[in-house]
Design a protein around this motif. Structure first.
Motif, PDB file in Angstrom:
ATOM      1  N   PHE A   1       0.827  -1.203   0.000  1.00 15.82           N
ATOM      2  CA  PHE A   1       0.000   0.000   0.000  1.00 15.82           C
ATOM      3  C   PHE A   1       0.867   1.261   0.000  1.00 15.82           C
ATOM      4  O   PHE A   1       0.628   2.184  -0.779  1.00 15.82           O
ATOM      5  N   GLU A   2       1.876   1.291   0.842  1.00 11.08           N
ATOM      6  CA  GLU A   2       2.762   2.464   0.935  1.00 11.08           C
ATOM      7  C   GLU A   2       3.450   2.748  -0.398  1.00 11.08           C
ATOM      8  O   GLU A   2       3.597   3.889  -0.796  1.00 11.08           O
ATOM      9  N   ARG A   3       3.860   1.707  -1.072  1.00 12.57           N
ATOM     10  CA  ARG A   3       4.624   1.886  -2.311  1.00 12.57           C
ATOM     11  C   ARG A   3       3.759   2.222  -3.521  1.00 12.57           C
ATOM     12  O   ARG A   3       4.147   3.025  -4.364  1.00 12.57           O
ATOM     13  N   TYR A   4       2.556   1.597  -3.616  1.00 12.00           N
ATOM     14  CA  TYR A   4       1.791   1.690  -4.855  1.00 12.00           C
ATOM     15  C   TYR A   4       0.430   2.381  -4.723  1.00 12.00           C
ATOM     16  O   TYR A   4      -0.302   2.473  -5.707  1.00 12.00           O
ATOM     17  N   ASN A   5       0.082   2.872  -3.560  1.00 13.75           N
ATOM     18  CA  ASN A   5      -1.211   3.531  -3.382  1.00 13.75           C
ATOM     19  C   ASN A   5      -1.354   4.708  -4.344  1.00 13.75           C
ATOM     20  O   ASN A   5      -0.460   5.536  -4.458  1.00 13.75           O
ATOM     21  N   GLN A   6      -2.514   4.790  -5.014  1.00 13.97           N
ATOM     22  CA  GLN A   6      -2.781   5.858  -5.974  1.00 13.97           C
ATOM     23  C   GLN A   6      -3.728   6.920  -5.422  1.00 13.97           C
ATOM     24  O   GLN A   6      -4.176   7.791  -6.153  1.00 13.97           O
ATOM     25  N   GLY A   7      -4.068   6.847  -4.144  1.00 13.40           N
ATOM     26  CA  GLY A   7      -4.801   7.924  -3.497  1.00 13.40           C
ATOM     27  C   GLY A   7      -6.240   7.663  -3.131  1.00 13.40           C
ATOM     28  O   GLY A   7      -6.740   8.229  -2.179  1.00 13.40           O
ATOM     29  N   GLU A   8      -6.954   6.868  -3.895  1.00  5.62           N
ATOM     30  CA  GLU A   8      -8.348   6.539  -3.613  1.00  5.62           C
ATOM     31  C   GLU A   8      -8.554   5.055  -3.870  1.00  5.62           C
ATOM     32  O   GLU A   8      -7.694   4.378  -4.413  1.00  5.62           O
ATOM     33  N   TRP A   9      -9.744   4.574  -3.522  1.00  8.53           N
ATOM     34  CA  TRP A   9     -10.086   3.173  -3.755  1.00  8.53           C
ATOM     35  C   TRP A   9     -10.999   3.064  -4.955  1.00  8.53           C
ATOM     36  O   TRP A   9     -11.875   3.891  -5.116  1.00  8.53           O
ATOM     37  N   PRO A  10     -10.855   2.027  -5.735  1.00 11.09           N
ATOM     38  CA  PRO A  10      -9.738   1.099  -5.725  1.00 11.09           C
ATOM     39  C   PRO A  10      -8.493   1.756  -6.309  1.00 11.09           C
ATOM     40  O   PRO A  10      -8.573   2.695  -7.087  1.00 11.09           O
ATOM     41  N   SER A  11      -7.381   1.240  -5.920  1.00 15.02           N
ATOM     42  CA  SER A  11      -6.096   1.759  -6.376  1.00 15.02           C
ATOM     43  C   SER A  11      -5.483   0.737  -7.328  1.00 15.02           C
ATOM     44  O   SER A  11      -5.260  -0.415  -6.957  1.00 15.02           O
ATOM     45  N   ILE A  12      -5.257   1.172  -8.555  1.00 13.16           N
ATOM     46  CA  ILE A  12      -4.748   0.280  -9.596  1.00 13.16           C
ATOM     47  C   ILE A  12      -3.370   0.751 -10.029  1.00 13.16           C
ATOM     48  O   ILE A  12      -3.181   1.930 -10.336  1.00 13.16           O
ATOM     49  N   SER A  13      -2.421  -0.160 -10.067  1.00 12.22           N
ATOM     50  CA  SER A  13      -1.093   0.139 -10.585  1.00 12.22           C
ATOM     51  C   SER A  13      -0.752  -0.889 -11.648  1.00 12.22           C
ATOM     52  O   SER A  13      -0.947  -2.086 -11.456  1.00 12.22           O
ATOM     53  N   LEU A  14      -0.280  -0.404 -12.764  1.00 10.90           N
ATOM     54  CA  LEU A  14       0.217  -1.275 -13.823  1.00 10.90           C
ATOM     55  C   LEU A  14       1.730  -1.245 -13.727  1.00 10.90           C
ATOM     56  O   LEU A  14       2.338  -0.181 -13.790  1.00 10.90           O
ATOM     57  N   LEU A  15       2.310  -2.417 -13.512  1.00 13.61           N
ATOM     58  CA  LEU A  15       3.732  -2.523 -13.193  1.00 13.61           C
ATOM     59  C   LEU A  15       4.480  -3.301 -14.263  1.00 13.61           C
ATOM     60  O   LEU A  15       3.933  -4.210 -14.894  1.00 13.61           O
ATOM     61  N   SER A  16       5.744  -2.977 -14.398  1.00 10.95           N
ATOM     62  CA  SER A  16       6.618  -3.792 -15.231  1.00 10.95           C
ATOM     63  C   SER A  16       6.825  -5.122 -14.510  1.00 10.95           C
ATOM     64  O   SER A  16       6.560  -5.235 -13.306  1.00 10.95           O
ATOM     65  N   PRO A  17       7.324  -6.140 -15.205  1.00  9.52           N
ATOM     66  CA  PRO A  17       7.615  -7.405 -14.535  1.00  9.52           C
ATOM     67  C   PRO A  17       8.618  -7.273 -13.387  1.00  9.52           C
ATOM     68  O   PRO A  17       8.697  -8.150 -12.534  1.00  9.52           O
ATOM     69  N   ASP A  18       9.352  -6.169 -13.340  1.00  8.54           N
ATOM     70  CA  ASP A  18      10.296  -5.926 -12.248  1.00  8.54           C
ATOM     71  C   ASP A  18       9.698  -5.096 -11.117  1.00  8.54           C
ATOM     72  O   ASP A  18      10.381  -4.793 -10.144  1.00  8.54           O
TER      73      ASP A  18
END
Length: 122
Positions: free
Chosen positions: A81-98
């Motif tokens: 949550f600390e690293r990828y939170n986008q501010g509201e719910w739901p919080s969606i992050s699209l990440l590289s495989p790394d």
């Protein structure tokens, strides 16, 4: 590799992986980005998102074919949550495989989400 399917909704057709090394390994081996879905069980916005967006056949098809899907309860994984939170719910992050952030947004609408999923998956 642990995975789960949420009973009682159409989004249960998605294969949700846990936040662990196996999800990243699968993303690396398949050369697909990670769809990280941060949620909290008490949010009405999350329930609406799961009913209105994650049940859309095109969204499901795109996620299944182009992403490694990871669902994380933010209450159980405050580090994620600390690293990828986008501010509201739901919080969606699209990440590289790394694990690098490619795109992030909160409470996306169906059209916006589908367009973004298609752009990032290319």
């Amino acid at each position: 590799m642990s995975s789960s399917r949420t009973n009682g909704d159409k989004s249960s057709s998605l294969r949700w992986l846990a936040w662990d090394g196996s999800a990243f390994l699968l993303a690396q081996e398949s050369d697909r980005p990670i769809f990280l879905y941060l949620y909290v069980p008490w949010s009405t916005a999350i329930h609406g998102f799961e009913q209105d967006v994650l049940t859309d056949e095109q969204v499901i098809k795109t996620l299944e074919s182009s992403y490694v899907t990871v669902k994380v309860n933010a209450l159980h994984r405050p580090d994620v949550f600390e690293r990828y939170n986008q501010g509201e719910w739901p919080s969606i992050s699209l990440l590289s495989p790394d694990g690098d952030l490619l795109h992030g947004f909160s409470n996306p609408r169906l059209v916006h989400l589908q367009d973004t999923l298609e752009q990032v998956a290319v």
